[in-house]
Design a protein around this motif. Structure first.
Motif, PDB file in Angstrom:
ATOM      1  N   LEU A  40       0.826  -1.200   0.000  1.00 51.32           N
ATOM      2  CA  LEU A  40       0.000   0.000   0.000  1.00 51.32           C
ATOM      3  C   LEU A  40       0.864   1.255   0.000  1.00 51.32           C
ATOM      4  O   LEU A  40       0.534   2.257  -0.652  1.00 51.32           O
ATOM      5  CB  LEU A  40      -0.943  -0.007   1.203  1.00 51.32           C
ATOM      6  CG  LEU A  40      -2.021  -1.106   1.185  1.00 51.32           C
ATOM      7  CD1 LEU A  40      -2.796  -1.103   2.499  1.00 51.32           C
ATOM      8  CD2 LEU A  40      -2.963  -0.928   0.006  1.00 51.32           C
ATOM      9  N   GLU A  41       1.985   1.218   0.721  1.00 48.77           N
ATOM     10  CA  GLU A  41       2.900   2.362   0.720  1.00 48.77           C
ATOM     11  C   GLU A  41       3.486   2.582  -0.679  1.00 48.77           C
ATOM     12  O   GLU A  41       3.587   3.717  -1.152  1.00 48.77           O
ATOM     13  CB  GLU A  41       4.027   2.136   1.723  1.00 48.77           C
ATOM     14  CG  GLU A  41       3.602   2.266   3.179  1.00 48.77           C
ATOM     15  CD  GLU A  41       4.776   2.132   4.121  1.00 48.77           C
ATOM     16  OE1 GLU A  41       5.912   1.888   3.640  1.00 48.77           O
ATOM     17  OE2 GLU A  41       4.571   2.270   5.338  1.00 48.77           O
ATOM     18  N   ALA A  42       3.867   1.468  -1.319  1.00 52.29           N
ATOM     19  CA  ALA A  42       4.390   1.569  -2.683  1.00 52.29           C
ATOM     20  C   ALA A  42       3.324   2.106  -3.629  1.00 52.29           C
ATOM     21  O   ALA A  42       3.612   2.911  -4.527  1.00 52.29           O
ATOM     22  CB  ALA A  42       4.885   0.201  -3.157  1.00 52.29           C
ATOM     23  N   GLY A  43       2.092   1.688  -3.414  1.00 54.57           N
ATOM     24  CA  GLY A  43       0.990   2.175  -4.237  1.00 54.57           C
ATOM     25  C   GLY A  43       0.761   3.670  -4.066  1.00 54.57           C
ATOM     26  O   GLY A  43       0.469   4.373  -5.036  1.00 54.57           O
ATOM     27  N   ARG A  44       0.910   4.148  -2.830  1.00 50.46           N
ATOM     28  CA  ARG A  44       0.745   5.592  -2.593  1.00 50.46           C
ATOM     29  C   ARG A  44       1.871   6.377  -3.259  1.00 50.46           C
ATOM     30  O   ARG A  44       1.646   7.471  -3.804  1.00 50.46           O
ATOM     31  CB  ARG A  44       0.690   5.874  -1.094  1.00 50.46           C
ATOM     32  CG  ARG A  44      -0.644   5.480  -0.445  1.00 50.46           C
ATOM     33  CD  ARG A  44      -0.745   6.002   0.967  1.00 50.46           C
ATOM     34  NE  ARG A  44       0.088   5.246   1.883  1.00 50.46           N
ATOM     35  CZ  ARG A  44      -0.310   4.165   2.556  1.00 50.46           C
ATOM     36  NH1 ARG A  44      -1.547   3.700   2.391  1.00 50.46           N
ATOM     37  NH2 ARG A  44       0.504   3.541   3.383  1.00 50.46           N
ATOM     38  N   PHE A  45       3.081   5.827  -3.229  1.00 51.47           N
ATOM     39  CA  PHE A  45       4.207   6.487  -3.916  1.00 51.47           C
ATOM     40  C   PHE A  45       3.951   6.526  -5.422  1.00 51.47           C
ATOM     41  O   PHE A  45       4.178   7.553  -6.079  1.00 51.47           O
ATOM     42  CB  PHE A  45       5.500   5.733  -3.618  1.00 51.47           C
ATOM     43  CG  PHE A  45       6.719   6.296  -4.310  1.00 51.47           C
ATOM     44  CD1 PHE A  45       7.302   7.468  -3.871  1.00 51.47           C
ATOM     45  CD2 PHE A  45       7.272   5.646  -5.409  1.00 51.47           C
ATOM     46  CE1 PHE A  45       8.421   8.003  -4.518  1.00 51.47           C
ATOM     47  CE2 PHE A  45       8.387   6.161  -6.060  1.00 51.47           C
ATOM     48  CZ  PHE A  45       8.960   7.343  -5.601  1.00 51.47           C
ATOM     49  N   LEU A  46       3.438   5.438  -5.965  1.00 51.65           N
ATOM     50  CA  LEU A  46       3.113   5.378  -7.386  1.00 51.65           C
ATOM     51  C   LEU A  46       2.068   6.430  -7.743  1.00 51.65           C
ATOM     52  O   LEU A  46       2.201   7.149  -8.750  1.00 51.65           O
ATOM     53  CB  LEU A  46       2.605   3.978  -7.747  1.00 51.65           C
ATOM     54  CG  LEU A  46       2.120   3.756  -9.180  1.00 51.65           C
ATOM     55  CD1 LEU A  46       3.253   3.954 -10.175  1.00 51.65           C
ATOM     56  CD2 LEU A  46       1.526   2.354  -9.329  1.00 51.65           C
ATOM     57  N   THR A  47       1.043   6.557  -6.924  1.00 51.23           N
ATOM     58  CA  THR A  47      -0.011   7.540  -7.177  1.00 51.23           C
ATOM     59  C   THR A  47       0.541   8.961  -7.124  1.00 51.23           C
ATOM     60  O   THR A  47       0.189   9.810  -7.954  1.00 51.23           O
ATOM     61  CB  THR A  47      -1.140   7.378  -6.155  1.00 51.23           C
ATOM     62  OG1 THR A  47      -1.742   6.092  -6.333  1.00 51.23           O
ATOM     63  CG2 THR A  47      -2.201   8.457  -6.326  1.00 51.23           C
ATOM     64  N   ALA A  48       1.414   9.220  -6.151  1.00 48.96           N
ATOM     65  CA  ALA A  48       2.013  10.550  -6.035  1.00 48.96           C
ATOM     66  C   ALA A  48       2.829  10.885  -7.278  1.00 48.96           C
ATOM     67  O   ALA A  48       2.766  12.007  -7.804  1.00 48.96           O
ATOM     68  CB  ALA A  48       2.880  10.635  -4.791  1.00 48.96           C
ATOM     69  N   CYS A  49       3.595   9.916  -7.774  1.00 53.85           N
ATOM     70  CA  CYS A  49       4.389  10.135  -8.988  1.00 53.85           C
ATOM     71  C   CYS A  49       3.482  10.363 -10.191  1.00 53.85           C
ATOM     72  O   CYS A  49       3.730  11.264 -11.011  1.00 53.85           O
ATOM     73  CB  CYS A  49       5.296   8.935  -9.248  1.00 53.85           C
ATOM     74  SG  CYS A  49       6.642   8.730  -8.057  1.00 53.85           S
ATOM     75  N   ARG A  50       2.435   9.585 -10.283  1.00 51.97           N
ATOM     76  CA  ARG A  50       1.504   9.727 -11.406  1.00 51.97           C
ATOM     77  C   ARG A  50       0.906  11.138 -11.422  1.00 51.97           C
ATOM     78  O   ARG A  50       0.791  11.767 -12.478  1.00 51.97           O
ATOM     79  CB  ARG A  50       0.387   8.682 -11.285  1.00 51.97           C
ATOM     80  CG  ARG A  50      -0.475   8.556 -12.552  1.00 51.97           C
ATOM     81  CD  ARG A  50      -1.708   7.672 -12.316  1.00 51.97           C
ATOM     82  NE  ARG A  50      -1.416   6.425 -11.661  1.00 51.97           N
ATOM     83  CZ  ARG A  50      -0.989   5.333 -12.264  1.00 51.97           C
ATOM     84  NH1 ARG A  50      -0.806   5.337 -13.567  1.00 51.97           N
ATOM     85  NH2 ARG A  50      -0.755   4.222 -11.584  1.00 51.97           N
ATOM     86  N   ASN A  51       0.550  11.624 -10.250  1.00 50.36           N
ATOM     87  CA  ASN A  51      -0.047  12.962 -10.162  1.00 50.36           C
ATOM     88  C   ASN A  51       0.945  14.056 -10.536  1.00 50.36           C
ATOM     89  O   ASN A  51       0.566  15.081 -11.131  1.00 50.36           O
ATOM     90  CB  ASN A  51      -0.603  13.196  -8.758  1.00 50.36           C
ATOM     91  CG  ASN A  51      -1.865  12.391  -8.496  1.00 50.36           C
ATOM     92  OD1 ASN A  51      -2.587  12.030  -9.425  1.00 50.36           O
ATOM     93  ND2 ASN A  51      -2.130  12.094  -7.232  1.00 50.36           N
ATOM     94  N   LYS A  52       2.221  13.872 -10.198  1.00 44.43           N
ATOM     95  CA  LYS A  52       3.246  14.862 -10.560  1.00 44.43           C
ATOM     96  C   LYS A  52       3.440  14.909 -12.075  1.00 44.43           C
ATOM     97  O   LYS A  52       3.574  15.983 -12.668  1.00 44.43           O
ATOM     98  CB  LYS A  52       4.568  14.535  -9.869  1.00 44.43           C
ATOM     99  CG  LYS A  52       4.545  14.755  -8.359  1.00 44.43           C
ATOM    100  CD  LYS A  52       5.849  14.273  -7.727  1.00 44.43           C
ATOM    101  CE  LYS A  52       5.798  14.412  -6.203  1.00 44.43           C
ATOM    102  NZ  LYS A  52       7.035  13.875  -5.564  1.00 44.43           N
ATOM    103  N   ILE A  53       3.462  13.752 -12.711  1.00 44.40           N
ATOM    104  CA  ILE A  53       3.613  13.699 -14.164  1.00 44.40           C
ATOM    105  C   ILE A  53       2.386  14.313 -14.835  1.00 44.40           C
ATOM    106  O   ILE A  53       2.499  15.083 -15.799  1.00 44.40           O
ATOM    107  CB  ILE A  53       3.832  12.246 -14.626  1.00 44.40           C
ATOM    108  CG1 ILE A  53       5.119  11.670 -14.003  1.00 44.40           C
ATOM    109  CG2 ILE A  53       3.900  12.169 -16.152  1.00 44.40           C
ATOM    110  CD1 ILE A  53       5.256  10.167 -14.128  1.00 44.40           C
ATOM    111  N   ALA A  54       1.208  13.989 -14.304  1.00 43.20           N
ATOM    112  CA  ALA A  54      -0.038  14.545 -14.850  1.00 43.20           C
ATOM    113  C   ALA A  54      -0.055  16.070 -14.725  1.00 43.20           C
ATOM    114  O   ALA A  54      -0.485  16.775 -15.646  1.00 43.20           O
ATOM    115  CB  ALA A  54      -1.236  13.940 -14.127  1.00 43.20           C
ATOM    116  N   ALA A  55       0.411  16.578 -13.591  1.00 41.70           N
ATOM    117  CA  ALA A  55       0.445  18.024 -13.391  1.00 41.70           C
ATOM    118  C   ALA A  55       1.344  18.705 -14.416  1.00 41.70           C
ATOM    119  O   ALA A  55       1.027  19.786 -14.928  1.00 41.70           O
ATOM    120  CB  ALA A  55       0.912  18.343 -11.969  1.00 41.70           C
TER     121      ALA A  55
END
Length: 397
Positions: A40-55
């Motif tokens: 779940l921690e790895a998943g949250r890191f993945l989501t954070a990275c995805r949002n940065k790229i999307a931004a």
């Protein structure tokens, strides 16, 4: 020997920020699809990275759109075009399962899957781009005379060999006017963090970017998928498996490369204006330094329309590209004869042919690609070595 790297359109050196982003990913070694605490921690890191790229792509908020993380821009392009063609059972109209439109100088990661689809029974129409300008009249003619419904239209934003910036916005609007159901895709790999855009401003349904072109690391790319594409199921996965990335791209995500990608996006976004100013200044220095060679037979292949300043294509006076490349490399100067993705194929450049160069000019073409990480010393070293090469290699010939 001192080295001068001027092949940034092929790949860029990972920045300190990107390497730090990769380092941060070390803490998230678990599989981001696992449901235990570490996963779940790895998943949250993945989501954070995805949002940065999307931004960085101007997609905020991301939902209900999707940003699919891939291993490369090539993979993302393949998902877009093949996933669209195979999304539905298509009845042939005449001898065609559907019409696909591309520019005539697309990157091999679009052109090669298009050829595969031609073999499957689709009609592929290639739109001219003379002197680096997308021919909108020819596009409109292709749209009105299509022998079967247009299901996919792909337009690169920036040509990887000439630096030409295509009018994707106008092209997308034309496609939607005549064939509203078509999926419009943009390969924005070379334009990302070089020109300002978002999927919305371009009016496209899907869009591809890549990490290693913006000082991330190799091993990460992304495919934007608009909400309507998902709602209407216009794309299906081309690599079935465990269902990661919302089912579009199976395979455990590469958090190291994705972490570097996200960090590079943030850094490049923050310094966007300053980086463009630096590139503009370097281009002026380059043009000034090589201007005497224009009287020696060197020809600048500059697009008639818009172009990114960090790419300059030129043709030599009857000196084959590979001979000059060897000369420059021996001086520690690294440029390219064209796209690194097709350099080993030893085929004529589709992009330069589409631009309008003769076979002789293509065989003698060099691509110099630089960005804010380069210096005036890099530019001057190249100009000096090129001048020596033009003089010396012509004498040997």
């Amino acid at each position: 020997m001192e080295h001068h790297y001027l092949d940034n359109a092929a790949t860029t050196r990972p920045s300190a920020a990107a390497l730090d982003g990769m380092k941060q990913a070390e803490a998230y070694y678990a599989n981001p699809s696992s449901v235990h605490g570490a996963g779940l921690e790895a998943g949250r890191f993945l989501t954070a990275c995805r949002n940065k790229i999307a931004a960085a792509l101007g997609i905020t908020p991301l939902a209900p759109n999707r940003l699919i993380l891939t291993a490369s821009g090539t993979e993302a392009n393949n998902i877009a075009i093949l996933g669209c063609a195979h999304a539905k059972k298509r009845r042939p109209i005449g001898n065609s399962l559907g019409t696909i439109l591309l520019t005539d100088g697309e990157h091999p990661s679009m052109e090669m899957p298009a050829r595969q689809l031609e073999e499957e029974g689709y009609t592929v129409v290639r739109i001219p781009t003379p002197r680096g300008v997308l021919d909108l009249s020819a596009l409109e003619k292709a749209l009105t005379e299509a022998v079967s419904p247009v299901i996919f239209a792909g337009f690169m934003l920036v040509n990887n060999e000439t630096g030409a910036v295509y009018d994707v916005k106008s092209a997308a609007a034309l496609v939607k006017r005549y064939h509203p159901g078509a999926l419009v895709h943009c390969d924005a790999v070379q334009g990302f963090m070089k020109v300002r855009f978002s999927p919305k401003t371009l009016g496209v349904d899907t869009l591809t970017v890549s990490a290693h072109k913006i000082h991330g690391t190799r091993g990460a790319g992304a495919l934007y998928i608009g909400a309507d594409v998902e709602k209407q199921k216009k794309i299906v996965p081309v690599m079935p498996g465990g269902g990661q990335e919302f089912g579009y791209r199976s395979g455990t995500e590469n958090l190291f490369a994705i972490g570097a990608f996200a960090a590079a996006c943030q850094e490049e976004q923050f310094h966007f204006a300053a980086n463009r100013d630096a590139e503009n200044a370097l281009r002026e220095k380059l043009l000034d330094a090589i201007s005497p060679l224009l009287n020696e037979g060197v020809v600048l292949n500059i697009p008639d329309g818009k172009y990114v300043t960090g790419v300059l294509n030129l043709s030599l006076p009857a000196i084959r590209s590979e001979i000059m490349l060897n000369h420059l490399s021996g001086r520690g100067i690294y440029v390219s004869a064209g796209s690194a993705c097709s350099a080993h194929a030893r085929k004529e450049s589709a992009a330069l042919k589409a631009f309008g160069l003769s076979p002789e000019a293509m065989d003698c073409a060099l691509r110099i690609s630089f960005d804010h990480t380069n210096t005036e010393a890099d530019i001057l070293a190249f100009a000096d070595a090129l001048r020596d090469g033009v003089a010396g290699l012509q004498r040997k010939r």
